[in-house]
Design a protein around this motif. Sequence first.
Motif, short mmCIF file in Angstrom:
data_model
loop_
_atom_site.label_atom_id
_atom_site.label_comp_id
_atom_site.label_asym_id
_atom_site.label_seq_id
_atom_site.Cartn_x
_atom_site.Cartn_y
_atom_site.Cartn_z
N PRO A 160 -22.76 6.25 -15.33
CA PRO A 160 -21.46 5.57 -15.20
C PRO A 160 -20.79 5.93 -13.90
N ALA A 161 -19.90 5.07 -13.44
CA ALA A 161 -19.08 5.40 -12.29
C ALA A 161 -17.95 6.32 -12.72
N TYR A 162 -17.39 7.06 -11.79
CA TYR A 162 -16.29 7.98 -12.12
C TYR A 162 -15.10 7.22 -12.69
N GLN A 163 -14.83 6.04 -12.13
CA GLN A 163 -13.70 5.24 -12.60
C GLN A 163 -13.92 4.79 -14.05
N GLU A 164 -15.17 4.57 -14.41
CA GLU A 164 -15.47 4.14 -15.77
C GLU A 164 -15.13 5.22 -16.79
N LEU A 165 -15.32 6.48 -16.43
CA LEU A 165 -14.99 7.57 -17.33
C LEU A 165 -13.49 7.76 -17.47
N GLY A 173 -17.04 -6.20 -16.21
CA GLY A 173 -17.09 -6.58 -14.80
C GLY A 173 -16.54 -5.49 -13.89
N VAL A 174 -15.46 -4.84 -14.34
CA VAL A 174 -14.88 -3.74 -13.55
C VAL A 174 -15.83 -2.56 -13.50
N GLN A 175 -16.47 -2.26 -14.62
CA GLN A 175 -17.42 -1.16 -14.65
C GLN A 175 -18.61 -1.41 -13.72
N ALA A 176 -19.15 -2.63 -13.75
CA ALA A 176 -20.30 -2.96 -12.89
C ALA A 176 -19.91 -2.87 -11.43
N ALA A 177 -18.72 -3.35 -11.10
CA ALA A 177 -18.27 -3.30 -9.70
C ALA A 177 -18.08 -1.86 -9.24
N ALA A 178 -17.54 -1.01 -10.10
CA ALA A 178 -17.33 0.39 -9.74
C ALA A 178 -18.66 1.10 -9.52
N LEU A 179 -19.66 0.83 -10.38
CA LEU A 179 -20.98 1.45 -10.22
C LEU A 179 -21.65 0.97 -8.94
N ALA A 180 -21.56 -0.34 -8.66
CA ALA A 180 -22.17 -0.87 -7.44
C ALA A 180 -21.53 -0.25 -6.20
N THR A 181 -20.22 -0.06 -6.23
CA THR A 181 -19.53 0.56 -5.10
C THR A 181 -19.97 2.01 -4.91
N ALA A 182 -20.10 2.74 -6.03
CA ALA A 182 -20.51 4.14 -5.96
C ALA A 182 -21.92 4.28 -5.40
N ILE A 183 -22.83 3.41 -5.84
CA ILE A 183 -24.21 3.46 -5.35
C ILE A 183 -24.26 3.12 -3.86
N SER A 184 -23.53 2.09 -3.47
CA SER A 184 -23.52 1.69 -2.06
C SER A 184 -23.00 2.79 -1.17
N LEU A 185 -21.91 3.44 -1.59
CA LEU A 185 -21.34 4.54 -0.79
C LEU A 185 -22.29 5.72 -0.73
#
Length: 376
Positions: A160-165, A173-185
Amino acid sequence: MAAKAPTREQLVERAVSAITKEFGEQAAGTMAGFGSQRTQRFAPTGNLALDWAIGRSGIPYGRVTEIRGRFQTCKSTMCAMILAGAQAAGGIGVLCDPEHSYTADWASRLYHVDTNALIDLRPDHAQGFFDQLRLCINFIKKADANVPLVVICDSISMLPAYQELQQEDSTEGVQAAALATAISLGLRKISNLIWNEEVSLIFVSQLKDNPRASFGDKESIVGGNAIGFCSALRIKTERVAFIKQEDGQICGQKNQVIVTKNKLVPPFRTAQFDLLYTTGIDQLSIAFDFMLNLKMIERGGAWYSYQGERIGQGKAEALVWLREKEVSEKRDFAREVYQHLHLDEISRREEALISIPDGFIENPAEVIDEADTVEG
């Protein structure tokens, strides 16, 4: 009289000199100059069919690799064999298993992974994984810059992304976007860290159906496309058919790998291999098929022969002949296959040593007599 214009080589040299003077020695250089600083080496996969599809003798160090596919398509099995190959070659394996699907008994018994020497990362979120990974790489390379390092995250979609926790009521949709951003960074930071080191970073991605797609590609990858853009090698796995015994019991499956992106050789090579559920990937069957295709073993009707001598009626008997050979003879067969496939030649040109897979030499898989396949 007008001054003579500088040549292209002089302009390049002056530009590089100006940049390095301002920003440091590693800030710029010619591609040939940077390339000569390191020799491209490869992490053994232990799978001759996969090596042929990649076009090299393993997974490249200094690059990002993506292995993607649906469930039960041999992704984790290939990763376990890569970890075992890296350890056998004197390297260190690092595993991040958010799914908690790996067990020490499974990895050590089937694929000879030294679980006592395997680093197991347990991050709480995707950002934490990249922070732990960066610390791990820096620590190991500072202690010994020459030790190879293979890092596998299986699978990134389960982190999970940190924001998701922090936001329990966030939408999908927000969870997927947060994970994609974390992976990209995280990839932007890690890629620059590993490019000149003997570090191979392998991500496993899960393919799922996209219900919103009414036409075109109906498969999507959790976590966005950052890994695909960053990777030098993308391997797609598929289950082609099940393998059944004579009594109808399913005992394995036939898998197919497609290299859809390859910055080492031309892409879209396809290879198939068998996976037996009790003993793992059938290495002898892979080797036998290559020897047959390369005319090292000839077939006449139901009989197989080697150098004019009959070795068995049917594939099962011929595999028994191959299994009973001495270890030195099996190594000779392996080297001959690699040379016929030009993998040995490529590795020699790049001064990368080939590691003959242990599974090719001493394969524990049982031979299934006259195994039938059915569509899966």
